[in-house]
Motif scaffolding. Structure first.
Motif, PDB file in Angstrom:
ATOM      1  N   VAL A  42     179.106  36.189  83.222  1.00 52.55           N
ATOM      2  CA  VAL A  42     180.587  34.849  83.292  1.00 52.55           C
ATOM      3  C   VAL A  42     179.319  33.947  84.367  1.00 52.55           C
ATOM      4  O   VAL A  42     179.652  32.687  83.886  1.00 52.55           O
ATOM      5  CB  VAL A  42     181.034  35.716  83.598  1.00 52.55           C
ATOM      6  N   TYR A  43     179.544  34.276  85.696  1.00 51.93           N
ATOM      7  CA  TYR A  43     178.886  33.272  86.238  1.00 51.93           C
ATOM      8  C   TYR A  43     177.173  32.528  86.248  1.00 51.93           C
ATOM      9  O   TYR A  43     177.918  31.130  85.551  1.00 51.93           O
ATOM     10  CB  TYR A  43     178.382  33.514  87.652  1.00 51.93           C
ATOM     11  N   PRO A  44     176.232  32.989  84.797  1.00 53.02           N
ATOM     12  CA  PRO A  44     175.110  32.006  84.741  1.00 53.02           C
ATOM     13  C   PRO A  44     175.932  31.190  83.540  1.00 53.02           C
ATOM     14  O   PRO A  44     175.824  29.795  83.238  1.00 53.02           O
ATOM     15  CB  PRO A  44     174.104  32.702  84.158  1.00 53.02           C
ATOM     16  N   ILE A  45     176.993  31.576  82.897  1.00 56.78           N
ATOM     17  CA  ILE A  45     177.391  31.028  81.608  1.00 56.78           C
ATOM     18  C   ILE A  45     178.523  29.496  81.971  1.00 56.78           C
ATOM     19  O   ILE A  45     178.441  28.498  81.598  1.00 56.78           O
ATOM     20  CB  ILE A  45     178.335  31.979  81.017  1.00 56.78           C
ATOM     21  N   TYR A  46     179.023  30.469  83.360  1.00 55.81           N
ATOM     22  CA  TYR A  46     179.372  28.692  83.936  1.00 55.81           C
ATOM     23  C   TYR A  46     178.565  28.254  83.902  1.00 55.81           C
ATOM     24  O   TYR A  46     179.120  26.727  84.118  1.00 55.81           O
ATOM     25  CB  TYR A  46     180.393  29.386  85.539  1.00 55.81           C
ATOM     26  N   GLN A  47     177.505  28.262  84.923  1.00 60.10           N
ATOM     27  CA  GLN A  47     176.862  27.130  85.816  1.00 60.10           C
ATOM     28  C   GLN A  47     176.161  26.202  83.977  1.00 60.10           C
ATOM     29  O   GLN A  47     176.201  25.063  84.417  1.00 60.10           O
ATOM     30  CB  GLN A  47     175.343  28.718  86.437  1.00 60.10           C
TER      31      GLN A  47
ATOM     32  N   LEU B  65     170.360  18.852  77.942  1.00 64.66           N
ATOM     33  CA  LEU B  65     170.638  18.489  76.754  1.00 64.66           C
ATOM     34  C   LEU B  65     169.949  19.667  76.777  1.00 64.66           C
ATOM     35  O   LEU B  65     170.965  20.933  75.449  1.00 64.66           O
ATOM     36  CB  LEU B  65     169.839  17.757  76.575  1.00 64.66           C
ATOM     37  N   GLY B  66     169.406  20.907  77.305  1.00 61.71           N
ATOM     38  CA  GLY B  66     168.934  22.710  76.812  1.00 61.71           C
ATOM     39  C   GLY B  66     170.206  23.500  77.066  1.00 61.71           C
ATOM     40  O   GLY B  66     170.699  24.267  76.448  1.00 61.71           O
ATOM     41  N   SER B  67     170.794  22.910  78.239  1.00 63.38           N
ATOM     42  CA  SER B  67     172.323  23.517  79.013  1.00 63.38           C
ATOM     43  C   SER B  67     173.193  23.967  76.967  1.00 63.38           C
ATOM     44  O   SER B  67     173.585  24.332  77.498  1.00 63.38           O
ATOM     45  CB  SER B  67     172.894  23.086  80.166  1.00 63.38           C
ATOM     46  N   ALA B  68     173.212  21.748  76.906  1.00 65.32           N
ATOM     47  CA  ALA B  68     174.425  21.591  76.251  1.00 65.32           C
ATOM     48  C   ALA B  68     173.966  22.490  74.228  1.00 65.32           C
ATOM     49  O   ALA B  68     175.059  23.133  73.925  1.00 65.32           O
ATOM     50  CB  ALA B  68     174.718  20.348  75.198  1.00 65.32           C
TER      51      ALA B  68
ATOM     52  N   ILE C  27     176.204  22.450  83.593  1.00 62.78           N
ATOM     53  CA  ILE C  27     175.190  21.461  83.517  1.00 62.78           C
ATOM     54  C   ILE C  27     175.002  20.718  82.214  1.00 62.78           C
ATOM     55  O   ILE C  27     174.672  19.672  82.587  1.00 62.78           O
ATOM     56  CB  ILE C  27     173.940  22.312  83.960  1.00 62.78           C
ATOM     57  N   SER C  28     175.691  21.497  81.224  1.00 63.07           N
ATOM     58  CA  SER C  28     175.335  21.131  80.009  1.00 63.07           C
ATOM     59  C   SER C  28     176.430  19.056  79.930  1.00 63.07           C
ATOM     60  O   SER C  28     176.261  18.102  79.943  1.00 63.07           O
ATOM     61  CB  SER C  28     176.278  21.421  78.938  1.00 63.07           C
TER      62      SER C  28
END
Length: 318
Positions: free
Chosen positions: A50-55, A288-291, A59-60
């Motif tokens: 959950v926390y990595p998905i939130y980050q 952009l990679g996060s998006a 960032i996106s």
């Protein structure tokens, strides 16, 4: 002694409770006991997922490049600017279509090979079954980098045995777009079918033998038994392996990156995971990679939810 008729009449007027008594245990769905058992796993998932998905999602929405990482420039809020740039990029849509087609071919091939070998396991003796199981588990346990390197050596245009056997000379499998995707597909199926095979084989062994014997006595062929008898009974298991295969094959990275040297000539063999890696780390466009990662996550969630909803409409309990 005859009971008093007035007492009988009065008792008959007392309403009878048809529900559960207060002393009966509550059903497990309404109690909190299952959540207590799930609490440790939920805590671990919250920290690792959950926390990595939130980050990733956070960032996106910002302008986050190497300049912001090094502290040379401040981080600025972009809103949906990264998504607008992504959706207006024609290369993104080309990579998305290639990813969907490639993942679909991998899923269908993996399920076909895994289910066919699972049925074969039920037809052979103990020793051939053991050999096939060990070979499949060996392929499953092989790291993706190692397996990809071995497949490149097998199909090498100069020293590979496959070209010699097929008489193709110095044909390069990784030069053409379709041949490179086909080579990667073979490697993905090779390292993925053992999961399907073992899972479906366990499900077939749980089916009562009387059902299969009755179908055989009625003159049903092996294909008819699989389609009309085994498939409906194994539908929950097939649902699990299908969803797992979709998730794994949609986010293939290592095989494409190793076997096509980072996406093929001029990016002709790019998939979304490799494309996101190039944007985030090769071009230092982390936002952009996060998006791209968020888009992949939403697509996989949508596919999974739609598939489960269709099964629930058919009356399946999952």
């Amino acid at each position: 002694m005859v009971p008093n008729s007035s007492v009988v009449v009065e008792r008959s007027r007392v309403p009878v409770r048809r529900g559960r008594s207060r002393s009966s245990p509550r059903p497990w769905r309404s109690s909190g006991v299952p959540w207590l058992y799930l609490a440790p796993a939920l805590v671990v998932l919250g920290g690792l997922l959950v926390y990595p998905i939130y980050q990733l999602g956070l960032i996106s929405f910002f302008q986050y490049t190497q300049a912001q990482v090094s502290g040379g420039e401040p981080t600025t809020f972009e809103g949906f600017g990264n998504y607008s740039a992504l959706f207006s990029d024609s290369q993104f849509w080309q990579v998305l279509v290639a990813t969907v087609l490639f993942a679909g071919a991998c899923v269908v091939s993996t399920l076909a090979v895994g289910c066919a070998l699972a049925v074969l396991l039920t037809r052979v003796r103990a020793m051939p079954r053991l050999v096939l199981m060990l070979a499949a588990l060996g392929a499953w346990a092989t790291p993706a980098v190692t397996g990809s390197t071995v497949w490149l050596l097998l199909f090498d245009p100069d020293f590979g045995p496959v070209n010699r056997i097929l008489g193709l000379g110095d044909h390069s499998w990784t030069y053409g777009r379709l041949s490179a995707f086909f080579l990667v597909l073979l490697e993905v199926v090779w390292c993925s079918f053992p999961f399907v095979m073992v899972t479906v084989y366990a499900g077939i062994r749980a089916v009562p033998s009387e059902v299969l014997e009755a179908a055989a006595l009625d003159g049903a062929s092996q294909w008819r038994i699989w389609r009309s008898v085994l498939t409906p009974m194994l539908r929950p298991i097939l649902t699990v392996v299908t969803i797992q295969s979709v998730i794994w094959d949609f986010k293939v990275f290592t095989q494409i990156y190793v076997m096509t040297n980072g996406g093929g000539i001029a990016g002709q063999n790019l998939v979304l995971n490799v494309y996101a890696y190039q944007q985030a780390f090769a071009s230092s466009k982390y936002s952009l990679g996060s998006a791209i990662g968020v888009v992949m996550l939403l697509m996989l969630l949508a596919v999974t939810l739609v598939y489960l909803r269709l099964l629930r409409r058919q009356g399946e309990e999952l």
